[in-house]
Design an enzyme around this catalytic site. Sequence first.
Site, PDB file in Angstrom:
ATOM      1  N   TYR A   1      36.181   6.677  70.398  1.00 55.14           N
ATOM      2  CA  TYR A   1      36.202   7.855  71.278  1.00 55.14           C
ATOM      3  C   TYR A   1      37.629   8.235  71.673  1.00 55.14           C
ATOM      4  O   TYR A   1      37.881   8.716  72.773  1.00 55.14           O
ATOM      5  CB  TYR A   1      35.355   7.605  72.532  1.00 55.14           C
ATOM      6  CG  TYR A   1      33.888   7.767  72.267  1.00 55.14           C
ATOM      7  CD1 TYR A   1      33.302   9.029  72.274  1.00 55.14           C
ATOM      8  CD2 TYR A   1      33.087   6.670  71.985  1.00 55.14           C
ATOM      9  CE1 TYR A   1      31.963   9.193  72.004  1.00 55.14           C
ATOM     10  CE2 TYR A   1      31.731   6.811  71.710  1.00 55.14           C
ATOM     11  CZ  TYR A   1      31.178   8.079  71.723  1.00 55.14           C
ATOM     12  OH  TYR A   1      29.851   8.242  71.453  1.00 55.14           O
ATOM     13  N   SER A   2      38.557   8.031  70.755  1.00 53.91           N
ATOM     14  CA  SER A   2      39.958   8.262  71.085  1.00 53.91           C
ATOM     15  C   SER A   2      40.327   9.751  71.041  1.00 53.91           C
ATOM     16  O   SER A   2      40.157  10.418  70.013  1.00 53.91           O
ATOM     17  CB  SER A   2      40.816   7.477  70.085  1.00 53.91           C
ATOM     18  OG  SER A   2      42.141   7.940  70.117  1.00 53.91           O
TER      19      SER A   2
END
Length: 289
Positions: free
Chosen positions: A62-63
């Site tokens: 989820y960067s």
Amino acid sequence: MFEHLNSPIQKIELPPFERLFVKRDDLIDPYISGNKWRKLKYILKEAQNQNRTHLVTFGGAYSNHLVATAALASRKNLKATAFVRGEEVTNQMLLLCKLYGMDLIFVDREAYKNKIHLFDTHFETDKNAYFIDEGGACLEATLGCEEIIDELDTTYDHIFCAAGTGTTASGLLNGIYKNNLKTKLHIIPVLKGGDFIAEEIKKYSSISNQLILHTDYHFGGYAKTTPELITFIKDFTAKTGMLIDPVYTAKMFFAIKDLAEKQIINNNDKILAIHTGGLLGMFGMMDKF
Ligand SMILES: *Cc1c(COP(=O)(O)O)cnc(C)c1O
């Protein structure tokens, strides 16, 4: 693109504050959002100076940094590869990375720890490959973040910013020195045990009495939330019309409000909160709302 951007500053009506302003870096771009654009600006310049055409970087599934790097690479006609921590998954953010043409290589947590080794073994023969650390942490990144301060045309008593690696904080602190401001910089680490951030900030900036760390607003740790934080987000967005993300900016705004309630800062002080973007992060937490 963006070379001469100056993100807007907006005053928000949020009692009891009288002079609470937000630097809307979240509006810079929906996908190269907030501080990720600031950080990538001089990283890109350096890569281009070295004639590297392939950006290689690292991040969790989820960067925000991965999406930003993917979007930037596609717009600059560069190739991009990311090492993604953990087993293969699909989600909204990795979908965006793929649409932008980024290659994803999933690696287990143990292998992920040695980033240089991963880079070297995969790209030994690719002289176009350019290493960008997780979250874009490096000296060049601080230069872009420094410009947030250069853009201000009035002085604030306090500037607030959320921190992950602390690179953005270093840049802000350098900007405050360079512009000779008396402003206090309040940093909210979003990880548990956030005191380590002081060491990280020191890598690129000298620590001063203008820097204040608030390490009690992590809400359990990185990407952790509590019902109290979720309620705060809903209330904040409904009242101000401004979206904030649960991983970073919500924790910062919660801290500002809490510090005012505890009278550590004054309601009528002139405050600037840096909206570092990252709104896509809420898609990793849909079940929490
Ligand atoms: C990555 C990120 C941060 C943290 O920035 P650091 O330079 O790593 O401290 C803060 N806010 C948002 C929205 C981010 O995406």
